[in-house]
Design a protein around this motif. Structure first.
Motif, short mmCIF file in Angstrom:
data_model
loop_
_atom_site.label_atom_id
_atom_site.label_comp_id
_atom_site.label_asym_id
_atom_site.label_seq_id
_atom_site.Cartn_x
_atom_site.Cartn_y
_atom_site.Cartn_z
N GLY A 14 0.57 -1.08 -0.33
CA GLY A 14 -0.19 0.13 0.14
C GLY A 14 0.64 0.92 -0.15
N CYS A 15 2.27 1.36 -0.05
CA CYS A 15 3.26 2.36 -0.21
C CYS A 15 2.76 3.50 -1.25
CB CYS A 15 4.65 1.51 0.33
SG CYS A 15 4.73 0.50 1.16
N GLY A 16 2.30 2.96 -2.31
CA GLY A 16 1.63 2.88 -3.51
C GLY A 16 0.53 4.10 -3.59
N GLU A 17 -0.47 3.22 -2.92
CA GLU A 17 -1.71 4.82 -2.42
C GLU A 17 -0.99 5.23 -1.85
OE1 GLU A 17 -5.83 3.41 -0.99
OE2 GLU A 17 -4.75 2.10 -0.66
N VAL A 18 -0.45 4.69 -0.80
CA VAL A 18 -0.02 6.21 0.30
C VAL A 18 0.68 7.80 -0.59
CG1 VAL A 18 0.58 6.91 2.37
CG2 VAL A 18 -1.29 4.88 2.28
N ALA A 19 1.24 7.31 -0.47
CA ALA A 19 2.18 8.11 -1.35
C ALA A 19 1.60 9.35 -3.17
CB ALA A 19 3.68 7.70 -2.72
N MET A 24 -2.24 14.28 -3.30
CA MET A 24 -3.04 14.69 -3.86
C MET A 24 -3.52 15.43 -2.39
SD MET A 24 -5.74 12.25 -4.80
CE MET A 24 -5.54 10.44 -5.55
N GLY A 25 -3.18 15.55 -1.46
CA GLY A 25 -3.17 16.95 -0.63
C GLY A 25 -3.60 15.79 1.44
N PHE A 26 -3.53 14.71 1.32
CA PHE A 26 -3.79 13.87 2.55
C PHE A 26 -2.86 14.39 3.11
CE2 PHE A 26 -7.07 12.55 -0.24
CZ PHE A 26 -8.55 12.71 0.77
N SER A 27 -2.44 13.88 3.82
CA SER A 27 -1.34 14.18 5.40
C SER A 27 -1.16 12.28 5.65
CB SER A 27 -1.55 14.47 6.90
OG SER A 27 -2.99 13.65 7.25
N GLU A 28 -0.08 11.97 5.39
CA GLU A 28 0.42 10.32 6.17
C GLU A 28 -0.81 10.04 7.07
OE1 GLU A 28 2.51 6.54 5.77
OE2 GLU A 28 3.21 9.08 5.31
N GLU A 29 -1.19 10.83 8.14
CA GLU A 29 -1.97 9.68 9.28
C GLU A 29 -4.05 9.71 7.83
OE1 GLU A 29 -5.66 9.91 12.15
OE2 GLU A 29 -4.49 11.83 11.28
N GLN A 30 -4.21 10.42 7.15
CA GLN A 30 -5.36 11.28 6.48
C GLN A 30 -5.07 9.02 5.42
OE1 GLN A 30 -4.97 15.05 5.41
NE2 GLN A 30 -6.92 15.75 6.81
N ALA A 31 -4.14 9.91 5.07
CA ALA A 31 -3.85 8.38 4.61
C ALA A 31 -3.84 7.39 4.82
CB ALA A 31 -2.58 8.70 2.92
N ARG A 32 -3.80 6.72 5.67
CA ARG A 32 -3.91 5.35 6.02
C ARG A 32 -5.01 5.42 7.10
NH1 ARG A 32 0.80 2.57 4.73
NH2 ARG A 32 2.40 3.64 5.95
N ARG A 33 -5.63 5.87 7.24
CA ARG A 33 -7.11 6.43 7.41
C ARG A 33 -8.09 5.49 6.38
NH1 ARG A 33 -8.74 11.71 10.73
NH2 ARG A 33 -10.80 11.06 9.75
N LEU A 34 -8.26 6.20 5.31
CA LEU A 34 -8.83 6.62 3.76
C LEU A 34 -8.30 4.84 3.81
CD1 LEU A 34 -10.22 7.14 1.53
CD2 LEU A 34 -8.32 8.89 0.35
N GLN A 35 -6.48 4.12 3.49
CA GLN A 35 -6.40 2.99 2.78
C GLN A 35 -7.56 1.89 4.24
OE1 GLN A 35 -2.14 2.19 3.75
NE2 GLN A 35 -2.02 1.70 1.94
N GLU A 36 -8.30 2.08 4.96
CA GLU A 36 -8.55 1.30 6.06
C GLU A 36 -9.52 0.75 5.57
OE1 GLU A 36 -7.75 2.49 9.86
OE2 GLU A 36 -5.39 2.39 9.71
N LEU A 37 -10.12 2.15 4.96
CA LEU A 37 -11.75 2.18 4.43
C LEU A 37 -11.82 0.99 2.83
CD1 LEU A 37 -12.52 5.62 4.19
CD2 LEU A 37 -12.97 3.63 5.43
N GLN A 38 -12.67 0.14 3.51
CA GLN A 38 -13.20 -0.68 2.13
C GLN A 38 -11.35 -1.57 1.66
OE1 GLN A 38 -16.57 -2.02 1.01
NE2 GLN A 38 -16.94 -0.25 3.04
N PRO A 39 -10.69 -2.13 2.18
CA PRO A 39 -9.55 -2.57 1.79
C PRO A 39 -9.39 -3.59 0.88
CG PRO A 39 -10.22 -3.21 4.00
CD PRO A 39 -11.23 -2.19 3.48
N SER A 40 -10.69 -4.22 1.05
CA SER A 40 -10.98 -5.31 -0.34
C SER A 40 -11.00 -4.82 -2.47
CB SER A 40 -12.20 -6.20 -0.22
OG SER A 40 -13.58 -6.07 -0.42
N GLU A 47 -8.67 6.11 -4.68
CA GLU A 47 -7.93 7.13 -4.92
C GLU A 47 -9.21 8.48 -5.78
OE1 GLU A 47 -4.50 5.95 -6.76
OE2 GLU A 47 -3.71 5.18 -5.01
N GLY A 48 -9.41 7.11 -6.46
CA GLY A 48 -10.94 7.93 -7.49
C GLY A 48 -12.07 8.89 -6.32
N ALA A 49 -12.50 8.00 -5.84
CA ALA A 49 -13.49 9.12 -5.10
C ALA A 49 -12.73 9.45 -4.39
CB ALA A 49 -14.03 7.82 -4.14
N ALA A 50 -11.04 9.45 -3.46
CA ALA A 50 -10.66 10.86 -2.79
C ALA A 50 -11.13 12.48 -4.29
CB ALA A 50 -9.68 10.96 -2.20
#
Length: 108
Positions: A14-19, A24-40, A47-50
Motif C-alpha cells: 500500500g506504499c504506492g497508494e499512500v504516496a 493529492m494533499g492528504f496527510s500520512e495519517e489521513q492516507a492511512r485512514r483512507l487506505q483502511e476503508l473498504q480494503p477489498s 483514489e478515484g473517490a478521493a
C-alpha cells in the motif's frame, strides 16, 4: 530509487497508494485512514473517490470524513461518481458549500 506515485499503481504493502494520496494533499495519517476503508476494493476506487471529492473543493479532512461516514461512495463506478460530482457542481456546490445565492431564497 523510488517509484512515481501514480493512482492505481500501488504496491501490495500500500506504499504506492499512500504516496498517491499524499500527492493529492492528504496527510500520512489521513492516507492511512483512507487506505483502511473498504480494503477489498483496492486503491483505484479509493483514489478515484478521493480525487472527485477534492475536485469538488472539499478539503482532504472533509473528503475523508465523508468517505468514512458513507463508504458506499467507494463502491460507485468511477464514471458514476464523476457524474454525481458534476451534478453537484452544476447545482452550485463550491468548496463543499452551496454557492452564495443558490437556492437561498434571496429576493431581488
Amino acid at each position: 530509487r523510488t517509484l512515481p506515485a501514480f493512482p492505481g499503481l500501488g504496491l501490495r504493502c500500500g506504499c504506492g497508494e499512500v504516496a498517491a494520496l499524499r500527492t493529492m494533499g492528504f496527510s500520512e495519517e489521513q492516507a492511512r485512514r483512507l487506505q483502511e476503508l473498504q480494503p477489498s476494493l483496492g486503491s483505484p476506487s479509493r483514489e478515484g473517490a478521493a480525487a472527485q471529492l477534492l475536485l469538488l473543493g472539499l478539503s482532504a479532512e472533509a473528503a475523508l470524513e465523508l468517505l468514512e461516514r458513507s463508504p458506499a461512495l467507494l463502491r460507485l463506478p468511477a464514471e458514476r461518481l464523476r457524474e454525481r460530482a458534476g451534478e453537484l457542481r452544476r447545482l452550485g456546490l463550491d468548496g463543499g458549500r452551496a454557492a452564495a445565492g443558490a437556492g437561498s431564497g434571496e429576493r431581488g
